[in-house]
Scaffold this motif. Structure first.
Motif, PDB file in Angstrom:
ATOM      1  N   MET A 151      28.637  12.680  -1.390  1.00  0.00           N
ATOM      2  CA  MET A 151      30.019  12.448  -0.958  1.00  0.00           C
ATOM      3  C   MET A 151      30.781  13.770  -0.969  1.00  0.00           C
ATOM      4  O   MET A 151      30.609  14.586  -1.857  1.00  0.00           O
ATOM      5  CB  MET A 151      30.707  11.450  -1.891  1.00  0.00           C
ATOM      6  N   SER A 152      31.620  13.977   0.032  1.00  0.00           N
ATOM      7  CA  SER A 152      32.447  15.175   0.078  1.00  0.00           C
ATOM      8  C   SER A 152      33.917  14.781   0.073  1.00  0.00           C
ATOM      9  O   SER A 152      34.266  13.601   0.202  1.00  0.00           O
ATOM     10  CB  SER A 152      32.125  16.011   1.322  1.00  0.00           C
ATOM     11  N   TYR A 153      34.772  15.758  -0.093  1.00  0.00           N
ATOM     12  CA  TYR A 153      36.214  15.528  -0.169  1.00  0.00           C
ATOM     13  C   TYR A 153      36.920  16.478   0.785  1.00  0.00           C
ATOM     14  O   TYR A 153      36.312  17.389   1.363  1.00  0.00           O
ATOM     15  CB  TYR A 153      36.709  15.768  -1.600  1.00  0.00           C
ATOM     16  N   ARG A 154      38.215  16.278   0.916  1.00  0.00           N
ATOM     17  CA  ARG A 154      39.038  17.185   1.698  1.00  0.00           C
ATOM     18  C   ARG A 154      40.130  17.746   0.803  1.00  0.00           C
ATOM     19  O   ARG A 154      40.710  17.016   0.000  1.00  0.00           O
ATOM     20  CB  ARG A 154      39.669  16.455   2.887  1.00  0.00           C
ATOM     21  N   GLU A 155      40.376  19.030   0.951  1.00  0.00           N
ATOM     22  CA  GLU A 155      41.453  19.674   0.198  1.00  0.00           C
ATOM     23  C   GLU A 155      42.561  20.063   1.164  1.00  0.00           C
ATOM     24  O   GLU A 155      42.357  20.835   2.086  1.00  0.00           O
ATOM     25  CB  GLU A 155      40.932  20.909  -0.536  1.00  0.00           C
TER      26      GLU A 155
ATOM     27  N   ALA B 162      46.211  19.284  -2.640  1.00  0.00           N
ATOM     28  CA  ALA B 162      45.838  17.890  -2.894  1.00  0.00           C
ATOM     29  C   ALA B 162      44.379  17.660  -2.539  1.00  0.00           C
ATOM     30  O   ALA B 162      43.910  18.090  -1.480  1.00  0.00           O
ATOM     31  CB  ALA B 162      46.729  16.960  -2.091  1.00  0.00           C
ATOM     32  N   LEU B 163      43.664  16.990  -3.435  1.00  0.00           N
ATOM     33  CA  LEU B 163      42.279  16.602  -3.167  1.00  0.00           C
ATOM     34  C   LEU B 163      42.294  15.186  -2.613  1.00  0.00           C
ATOM     35  O   LEU B 163      42.839  14.261  -3.239  1.00  0.00           O
ATOM     36  CB  LEU B 163      41.446  16.667  -4.449  1.00  0.00           C
ATOM     37  N   LEU B 164      41.684  14.999  -1.443  1.00  0.00           N
ATOM     38  CA  LEU B 164      41.705  13.714  -0.742  1.00  0.00           C
ATOM     39  C   LEU B 164      40.288  13.187  -0.555  1.00  0.00           C
ATOM     40  O   LEU B 164      39.324  13.961  -0.479  1.00  0.00           O
ATOM     41  CB  LEU B 164      42.368  13.861   0.633  1.00  0.00           C
TER      42      LEU B 164
ATOM     43  N   VAL C 134      35.384  19.970   0.931  1.00  0.00           N
ATOM     44  CA  VAL C 134      34.917  20.284  -0.416  1.00  0.00           C
ATOM     45  C   VAL C 134      33.698  19.416  -0.707  1.00  0.00           C
ATOM     46  O   VAL C 134      33.803  18.196  -0.798  1.00  0.00           O
ATOM     47  CB  VAL C 134      36.009  20.019  -1.470  1.00  0.00           C
ATOM     48  N   GLU C 135      32.545  20.038  -0.831  1.00  0.00           N
ATOM     49  CA  GLU C 135      31.328  19.289  -1.117  1.00  0.00           C
ATOM     50  C   GLU C 135      31.303  18.857  -2.572  1.00  0.00           C
ATOM     51  O   GLU C 135      31.772  19.565  -3.462  1.00  0.00           O
ATOM     52  CB  GLU C 135      30.091  20.145  -0.812  1.00  0.00           C
ATOM     53  N   GLU C 136      30.744  17.681  -2.805  1.00  0.00           N
ATOM     54  CA  GLU C 136      30.632  17.183  -4.176  1.00  0.00           C
ATOM     55  C   GLU C 136      29.686  18.073  -4.971  1.00  0.00           C
ATOM     56  O   GLU C 136      28.639  18.497  -4.461  1.00  0.00           O
ATOM     57  CB  GLU C 136      30.126  15.748  -4.187  1.00  0.00           C
ATOM     58  N   GLN C 137      30.073  18.361  -6.201  1.00  0.00           N
ATOM     59  CA  GLN C 137      29.245  19.187  -7.075  1.00  0.00           C
ATOM     60  C   GLN C 137      29.220  18.579  -8.467  1.00  0.00           C
ATOM     61  O   GLN C 137      29.996  17.677  -8.780  1.00  0.00           O
ATOM     62  CB  GLN C 137      29.819  20.610  -7.164  1.00  0.00           C
ATOM     63  N   ASP C 138      28.315  19.086  -9.274  1.00  0.00           N
ATOM     64  CA  ASP C 138      28.297  18.692 -10.681  1.00  0.00           C
ATOM     65  C   ASP C 138      29.364  19.525 -11.376  1.00  0.00           C
ATOM     66  O   ASP C 138      29.113  20.625 -11.850  1.00  0.00           O
ATOM     67  CB  ASP C 138      26.915  18.959 -11.294  1.00  0.00           C
TER      68      ASP C 138
END
Length: 300
Positions: free
Chosen positions: A1-5, A65-67, A97-101
Motif C-alpha cells: 500500500m502507498s500513500y500520498r503526501e 498531510a499524509l493521505l 509515499v511508498e509504504e515502509q517498515d
C-alpha cells in the motif's frame, strides 16, 4: 500500500486551522513546518522553558498531510480551505509515499553513541559495543536527552571525570534522566532528578528502571531540602540565570556545579549570575556550546 503526501504553504494565521480541518475530513496525519527551514530566514518558534513564544506559527508555514492512496488531494484541500473560510485553495504539491517498515527505518537512524572515555548510550534494539563500560540503555523519546546533543555530551563528560562514589547529586532539569542515570552508574548516592514537566519526570523514571538505576524523581516542589555534593543543570541560559541563587543554595560548601545549555557567547553572563556564590568558568566547549563548572565557596 502507498500513500500520498500533500504539501501546501500559507501564512501563520491559517496554518493550524487548516491542519485541524484536514484531520477532521480524513487526513491520516498532519504536521506544520517552517517553510523557510534550512534557509537564512529560518525562525526559532519555541521559547526557553518558562517563556511563552510570541508567535504560535511560522511566518511562512508549510502544512504537510499524509493521505490514503485513494484520496483526492485537491478535493480534500479545497474542502478544508472552505471550512476555515480561506477563500481560495492554497497552491499545493503532491508526492507518492511508498509504504515502509517505519519502525525499522526510524531505529536505523539511532546507533550507539560513544561519549567521553568509556560511556556508551545504546538504544534498546542494539547490543552494547562494550558491555564492561558504563552503558546507558536509552531510546529516543519525548523527553530531551539522548547524548547526541553537545550540551548533554558535555555534561556527561564532566560527570565521568568528577563524580566520586558516595557523593550526593541533584540533576535539575533532568529531562530523560540521562545525567542522573549516569551519575548513579558512576557511584553517586543519593541521586535526585527534578523537572518542571511531569511527562519528563515519568519518562526519566521509566529510563531509570530500564537501567536498574535507583534515582528519585519529582517536580520542583518535591525537591528535597538540604545540600548536595554535586549539582548539574542542563537547561538554557535564561532559566539558569534566573535560578542562580536557588541552585547555589543546593550546594554544600566546597561542592561542585556543572551548567550546560549555554552558548559560548552567553558564558560570561551566566557565570556572572553565579559568581556571588561560586568560583565558576568554562570547563569545555563543543560545537559552539559550553559547559560551565565551578566550586561553591566554603562560606556562603
Amino acid at each position: 500500500m502507498s500513500y500520498r503526501e500533500l504539501s501546501a504553504e500559507l501564512d501563520r494565521e491559517h496554518a493550524e486551522a487548516l491542519s485541524d480541518a484536514l484531520l477532521e475530513i480524513g487526513a491520516l496525519s498532519v504536521s506544520v513546518e517552517d517553510a523557510d527551514a534550512d534557509t537564512p530566514d529560518e525562525q526559532s518558534l519555541f521559547g526557553e522553558p518558562g517563556l511563552v513564544p510570541e508567535k504560535s506559527a511560522w511566518k511562512r508555514s508549510r502544512v504537510v498531510a499524509l493521505l490514503a492512496e485513494e484520496a483526492n488531494p485537491a478535493v480534500l484541500l479545497t474542502a478544508a480551505a472552505n471550512e476555515i473560510g480561506l477563500g481560495a485553495t492554497p497552491v499545493f504539491v503532491v508526492r507518492e509515499v511508498e509504504e515502509q517498515d517505519w519502525v525499522r527505518l526510524t531505529q536505523a537512524q539511532f546507533d550507539p553513541i560513544s561519549i567521553g572515555e568509556r560511556i556508551w548510550v545504546v538504544p534498546s534494539w542494539h547490543d552494547a559495543p562494550d558491555p564492561n563500560a558504563p552503558v546507558l540503555e536509552l531510546d529516543p523519546g519525548l523527553a530531551f536527552g539522548t547524548g547526541s546533543h553537545p550540551t548533554t555530551r558535555l555534561c556527561m563528560e564532566w560527570l565521568e571525570q568528577h563524580v566520586k562514589p558516595g557523593q550526593s547529586l541533584l540533576d535539575y532539569g533532568c529531562g530523560s534522566g540521562i545525567l542522573a542515570i549516569l551519575a548513579k552508574k558512576c557511584g553517586a548516592e543519593p541521586v535526585i532528578g527534578i523537572d518542571i514537566d511531569p511527562q519528563a519526570v515519568e519518562s526519566a523514571r521509566q529510563n531509570s528502571e530500564c537501567n536498574h538505576a535507583e534515582v528519585t524523581y519529582g517536580l520542583p516542589d518535591e525537591c528535597p531540602g538540604g545540600e548536595f555534593d554535586i549539582v548539574v543543570a542542563n537547561i538554557l541560559s535564561n532559566p539558569l540565570k534566573l535560578m542562580a541563587s536557588m541552585l547555589a543554595s543546593k550546594l554544600k560548601p566546597g561542592g561542585r556545579i556543572a551548567l550546560s545549555g549555554v552558548l559560548a557567547r552567553q558564558a560570561d553572563e551566566v557565570a556572572t549570575a553565579y559568581a556571588k556564590w561560586i568560583d565558576i568558568g568554562v570547563w569545555r566547549e563543543h560545537e559552539g556550546w559550553v559547559c560551565l563548572a565551578g566550586t561553591q565557596r566554603e562560606s556562603h
